[in-house]
Design a protein around this motif. Structure first.
Motif, PDB file in Angstrom:
ATOM      1  N   THR A 197       0.831  -1.203   0.000  1.00 42.74           N
ATOM      2  CA  THR A 197       0.000   0.000   0.000  1.00 42.74           C
ATOM      3  C   THR A 197       0.866   1.253   0.000  1.00 42.74           C
ATOM      4  O   THR A 197       0.520   2.272  -0.600  1.00 42.74           O
ATOM      5  CB  THR A 197      -0.927   0.010   1.230  1.00 42.74           C
ATOM      6  N   LEU A 198       2.002   1.157   0.676  1.00 40.30           N
ATOM      7  CA  LEU A 198       2.900   2.307   0.778  1.00 40.30           C
ATOM      8  C   LEU A 198       3.444   2.730  -0.581  1.00 40.30           C
ATOM      9  O   LEU A 198       3.738   3.903  -0.802  1.00 40.30           O
ATOM     10  CB  LEU A 198       4.059   1.940   1.715  1.00 40.30           C
ATOM     11  N   GLU A 199       3.527   1.791  -1.515  1.00 40.87           N
ATOM     12  CA  GLU A 199       4.083   2.099  -2.830  1.00 40.87           C
ATOM     13  C   GLU A 199       3.227   3.122  -3.578  1.00 40.87           C
ATOM     14  O   GLU A 199       3.756   4.014  -4.247  1.00 40.87           O
ATOM     15  CB  GLU A 199       4.213   0.818  -3.650  1.00 40.87           C
ATOM     16  N   ASP A 200       1.897   3.017  -3.454  1.00 43.70           N
ATOM     17  CA  ASP A 200       1.005   3.985  -4.105  1.00 43.70           C
ATOM     18  C   ASP A 200       1.209   5.383  -3.529  1.00 43.70           C
ATOM     19  O   ASP A 200       1.272   6.382  -4.265  1.00 43.70           O
ATOM     20  CB  ASP A 200      -0.462   3.550  -3.942  1.00 43.70           C
ATOM     21  N   THR A 201       1.295   5.450  -2.196  1.00 42.63           N
ATOM     22  CA  THR A 201       1.522   6.741  -1.546  1.00 42.63           C
ATOM     23  C   THR A 201       2.872   7.327  -1.946  1.00 42.63           C
ATOM     24  O   THR A 201       3.009   8.535  -2.135  1.00 42.63           O
ATOM     25  CB  THR A 201       1.474   6.568  -0.012  1.00 42.63           C
ATOM     26  N   LEU A 202       3.844   6.457  -2.088  1.00 41.40           N
ATOM     27  CA  LEU A 202       5.199   6.889  -2.449  1.00 41.40           C
ATOM     28  C   LEU A 202       5.217   7.578  -3.806  1.00 41.40           C
ATOM     29  O   LEU A 202       5.901   8.585  -3.991  1.00 41.40           O
ATOM     30  CB  LEU A 202       6.125   5.678  -2.447  1.00 41.40           C
ATOM     31  N   LEU A 203       4.461   7.060  -4.774  1.00 39.73           N
ATOM     32  CA  LEU A 203       4.457   7.638  -6.119  1.00 39.73           C
ATOM     33  C   LEU A 203       3.650   8.929  -6.177  1.00 39.73           C
ATOM     34  O   LEU A 203       3.976   9.842  -6.932  1.00 39.73           O
ATOM     35  CB  LEU A 203       3.886   6.616  -7.105  1.00 39.73           C
ATOM     36  N   LEU A 204       2.580   9.011  -5.360  1.00 37.92           N
ATOM     37  CA  LEU A 204       1.707  10.183  -5.398  1.00 37.92           C
ATOM     38  C   LEU A 204       2.247  11.333  -4.562  1.00 37.92           C
ATOM     39  O   LEU A 204       2.189  12.493  -4.979  1.00 37.92           O
ATOM     40  CB  LEU A 204       0.304   9.804  -4.912  1.00 37.92           C
ATOM     41  N   ASN A 205       2.757  11.009  -3.372  1.00 39.91           N
ATOM     42  CA  ASN A 205       3.174  12.075  -2.474  1.00 39.91           C
ATOM     43  C   ASN A 205       4.372  11.641  -1.633  1.00 39.91           C
ATOM     44  O   ASN A 205       4.234  11.293  -0.464  1.00 39.91           O
ATOM     45  CB  ASN A 205       2.001  12.464  -1.561  1.00 39.91           C
ATOM     46  N   PRO A 206       5.560  11.638  -2.226  1.00 36.04           N
ATOM     47  CA  PRO A 206       6.751  11.253  -1.458  1.00 36.04           C
ATOM     48  C   PRO A 206       7.151  12.352  -0.481  1.00 36.04           C
ATOM     49  O   PRO A 206       7.545  13.436  -0.888  1.00 36.04           O
ATOM     50  CB  PRO A 206       7.817  11.068  -2.547  1.00 36.04           C
ATOM     51  N   ASN A 207       6.986  12.093   0.802  1.00 38.85           N
ATOM     52  CA  ASN A 207       7.327  13.089   1.810  1.00 38.85           C
ATOM     53  C   ASN A 207       8.024  12.418   2.985  1.00 38.85           C
ATOM     54  O   ASN A 207       8.309  11.224   2.959  1.00 38.85           O
ATOM     55  CB  ASN A 207       6.076  13.855   2.270  1.00 38.85           C
ATOM     56  N   GLU A 208       8.265  13.193   4.028  1.00 42.55           N
ATOM     57  CA  GLU A 208       9.008  12.674   5.174  1.00 42.55           C
ATOM     58  C   GLU A 208       8.243  11.563   5.889  1.00 42.55           C
ATOM     59  O   GLU A 208       8.855  10.644   6.441  1.00 42.55           O
ATOM     60  CB  GLU A 208       9.303  13.824   6.147  1.00 42.55           C
ATOM     61  N   VAL A 209       6.907  11.641   5.883  1.00 43.35           N
ATOM     62  CA  VAL A 209       6.093  10.607   6.528  1.00 43.35           C
ATOM     63  C   VAL A 209       6.323   9.255   5.854  1.00 43.35           C
ATOM     64  O   VAL A 209       6.454   8.222   6.510  1.00 43.35           O
ATOM     65  CB  VAL A 209       4.601  10.983   6.483  1.00 43.35           C
ATOM     66  N   VAL A 210       6.396   9.273   4.518  1.00 49.50           N
ATOM     67  CA  VAL A 210       6.591   8.041   3.760  1.00 49.50           C
ATOM     68  C   VAL A 210       7.952   7.425   4.070  1.00 49.50           C
ATOM     69  O   VAL A 210       8.063   6.200   4.291  1.00 49.50           O
ATOM     70  CB  VAL A 210       6.456   8.309   2.250  1.00 49.50           C
ATOM     71  N   ILE A 211       8.988   8.238   4.104  1.00 51.71           N
ATOM     72  CA  ILE A 211      10.333   7.695   4.368  1.00 51.71           C
ATOM     73  C   ILE A 211      10.420   7.136   5.773  1.00 51.71           C
ATOM     74  O   ILE A 211      11.086   6.129   6.031  1.00 51.71           O
ATOM     75  CB  ILE A 211      11.423   8.770   4.125  1.00 51.71           C
ATOM     76  N   ASN A 212       9.708   7.753   6.728  1.00 49.67           N
ATOM     77  CA  ASN A 212       9.674   7.226   8.096  1.00 49.67           C
ATOM     78  C   ASN A 212       8.974   5.869   8.130  1.00 49.67           C
ATOM     79  O   ASN A 212       9.389   4.961   8.864  1.00 49.67           O
ATOM     80  CB  ASN A 212       8.978   8.208   9.026  1.00 49.67           C
ATOM     81  N   GLU A 213       7.888   5.731   7.344  1.00 52.49           N
ATOM     82  CA  GLU A 213       7.182   4.454   7.270  1.00 52.49           C
ATOM     83  C   GLU A 213       8.074   3.370   6.662  1.00 52.49           C
ATOM     84  O   GLU A 213       8.102   2.236   7.147  1.00 52.49           O
ATOM     85  CB  GLU A 213       5.908   4.615   6.432  1.00 52.49           C
ATOM     86  N   THR A 285      12.711  10.105  -6.853  1.00 62.15           N
ATOM     87  CA  THR A 285      11.614  11.071  -7.022  1.00 62.15           C
ATOM     88  C   THR A 285      11.987  12.422  -6.427  1.00 62.15           C
ATOM     89  O   THR A 285      11.748  13.476  -7.038  1.00 62.15           O
ATOM     90  CB  THR A 285      10.331  10.547  -6.346  1.00 62.15           C
ATOM     91  N   ILE A 286      12.586  12.401  -5.234  1.00 67.80           N
ATOM     92  CA  ILE A 286      13.004  13.648  -4.600  1.00 67.80           C
ATOM     93  C   ILE A 286      14.077  14.337  -5.443  1.00 67.80           C
ATOM     94  O   ILE A 286      14.045  15.561  -5.652  1.00 67.80           O
ATOM     95  CB  ILE A 286      13.522  13.377  -3.175  1.00 67.80           C
ATOM     96  N   SER A 287      15.018  13.573  -5.975  1.00 67.25           N
ATOM     97  CA  SER A 287      16.073  14.146  -6.828  1.00 67.25           C
ATOM     98  C   SER A 287      15.482  14.731  -8.097  1.00 67.25           C
ATOM     99  O   SER A 287      15.905  15.797  -8.564  1.00 67.25           O
ATOM    100  CB  SER A 287      17.105  13.062  -7.178  1.00 67.25           C
ATOM    101  N   SER A 288      14.485  14.029  -8.656  1.00 70.18           N
ATOM    102  CA  SER A 288      13.835  14.525  -9.870  1.00 70.18           C
ATOM    103  C   SER A 288      13.106  15.840  -9.601  1.00 70.18           C
ATOM    104  O   SER A 288      13.188  16.779 -10.407  1.00 70.18           O
ATOM    105  CB  SER A 288      12.850  13.469 -10.380  1.00 70.18           C
ATOM    106  N   LYS A 289      12.415  15.910  -8.458  1.00 73.80           N
ATOM    107  CA  LYS A 289      11.727  17.156  -8.114  1.00 73.80           C
ATOM    108  C   LYS A 289      12.729  18.288  -7.895  1.00 73.80           C
ATOM    109  O   LYS A 289      12.500  19.429  -8.311  1.00 73.80           O
ATOM    110  CB  LYS A 289      10.884  16.953  -6.849  1.00 73.80           C
ATOM    111  N   LEU A 290      13.837  17.947  -7.238  1.00 72.98           N
ATOM    112  CA  LEU A 290      14.868  18.961  -7.016  1.00 72.98           C
ATOM    113  C   LEU A 290      15.460  19.430  -8.332  1.00 72.98           C
ATOM    114  O   LEU A 290      15.719  20.630  -8.521  1.00 72.98           O
ATOM    115  CB  LEU A 290      15.962  18.378  -6.109  1.00 72.98           C
ATOM    116  N   ASN A 291      15.647  18.518  -9.273  1.00 71.31           N
ATOM    117  CA  ASN A 291      16.161  18.887 -10.598  1.00 71.31           C
ATOM    118  C   ASN A 291      15.190  19.809 -11.329  1.00 71.31           C
ATOM    119  O   ASN A 291      15.609  20.748 -12.015  1.00 71.31           O
ATOM    120  CB  ASN A 291      16.407  17.637 -11.432  1.00 71.31           C
TER     121      ASN A 291
END
Length: 354
Positions: A197-213, A285-291
């Motif tokens: 389930t976490l994979e869907d959240t990861l693609l839609l909204n990668p944030n600090e909560v997801v990395i903690n999970e 994803t974070i690197s892509s957003k930063l780019n």
């Protein structure tokens, strides 16, 4: 105390057969329960003292003594003396932090394994040490706390299921271990649903909560793998053991345990790989957003460099600037700046930089 290595300073130097409880007390009192059966008869009882078990040993039946609570050294000593067991065997039983293993002694086989249960409606996984002493006509199981994890086995005995009622202590051992390994698979399936389930959240909204999970699930999975891997070694050793306490026909069932524990091990490996992939996806994803952010900032910086240059000319401190007193100089300058900005945007677009 650490979850992976647990060693008390007080345990250092104790004799191997010392009946000192080496673990955390998880039951207020020690409960002794007996199920005595054969293909025709069944008797269940809660015994107060260990010597009451002796009357069942005189019968031509299978006797299952279940001990809930390991903290009472006096009772453990009484079990050893009454049932003619080496104190070294009982010392292994009460060493709850020991690695899963199988050891054959002169008059018994000792099996230790970690038992896991998913607590209902919570994320908590309860872990306790299960020890099984297998003799020719008696099986003794030791649990750290009172529980109903083996109730399905008791129900099969009560309902006169042919295979278990006709089997011996070796088949009963298989039935108990089968419950333990099934719980491994269930606990992994519950954790696996959360990971997937976490994979869907990861693609839609990668944030600090997801990395903690992700990090939390990695810790949980590593803890499960720490218990499943040695259990797999123990099951494989048991299936290869040639012992007088195990009937030839029962080895077929131990092969089933090999398949089930191998599946649990493979599933844990798969989820470990998935979590690693998710972690890589997060960082990508974070690197892509930063780019993307850096690209936008770079575009604006490049556009404003020539504009700043043009504006800078008119900020020079000279009294005589040729265009300074021309009526339309300001508007011409703005027009040139707009043309340059638009021209650069068009150039970036054609080169697919935007």
């Amino acid at each position: 105390m650490a979850r992976f290595v647990k060693k008390s300073k007080q345990d250092i130097g104790l004799a191997p057969d010392d009946l000192t409880f080496r673990g955390k007390k998880k039951a207020n009192e020690v409960l002794l329960r007996i199920i005595d059966f054969n293909e025709d008869t069944l008797e269940e009882d809660a015994v107060q003292v260990v010597r009451d078990v002796l009357k069942y040993k005189e019968k031509d039946t299978v006797t299952w003594l279940n001990v809930d609570g390991l903290h009472n050294a006096a009772i453990m000593k009484e079990i050893a003396e009454t049932l003619d067991l080496d104190t070294l065997v009982l010392a292994e039983v009460i060493q709850t932090h020991a690695r899963p293993r199988v050891i054959e002694y002169d008059n018994c086989i000792l099996i230790t394994i970690k038992m896991m249960q998913q607590k209902e409606n919570t994320d908590q996984i309860m872990v306790e040490n299960l020890s099984i002493i297998l003799t020719e006509d008696m099986l003794i199981s030791f649990q750290e706390r009172k529980g109903d994890v083996f109730e399905p086995v008791r129900d099969r005995i009560r309902k006169q299921k042919k295979r278990i009622r006709h089997g011996g202590t070796d088949y009963l051992t298989f039935a108990l271990l089968d419950i333990v390994i099934d719980n491994y698979l269930y606990v992994l399936s519950v954790l696996g649903e959360k990971i997937e389930t976490l994979e869907d959240t990861l693609l839609l909204n990668p944030n600090e909560v997801v990395i903690n999970e992700i990090n939390k699930y990695k810790r949980e999975l590593n803890f499960l793998r720490k218990n499943i891997k040695p259990a797999k070694e123990m099951i494989f050793s048991l299936a290869k053991m040639e012992s007088e306490f195990i009937d030839e026909a029962t080895y077929v069932h131990f092969k089933e345990l090999e398949d089930n524990i191998s599946q649990a091990s493979e599933v844990s490996d798969s989820y470990r790989d998935i979590l690693s992939d998710q972690l890589n996806i997060y960082h990508t994803t974070i690197s892509s957003k930063l780019n993307d952010v850096m690209k936008v900032l770079t575009v604006f910086s490049v556009i404003f460099i020539p504009l700043t240059f043009i504006a800078g000319i008119y900020g020079t401190n000279f009294d005589f600037l040729p265009e300074l007193h021309y009526k339309y100089s300001y508007f011409i300058m703005l027009g040139i700046m707009v043309v340059i900005a638009l021209g650069m945007l068009i150039y970036f677009k054609r080169n697919k930089w935007l």
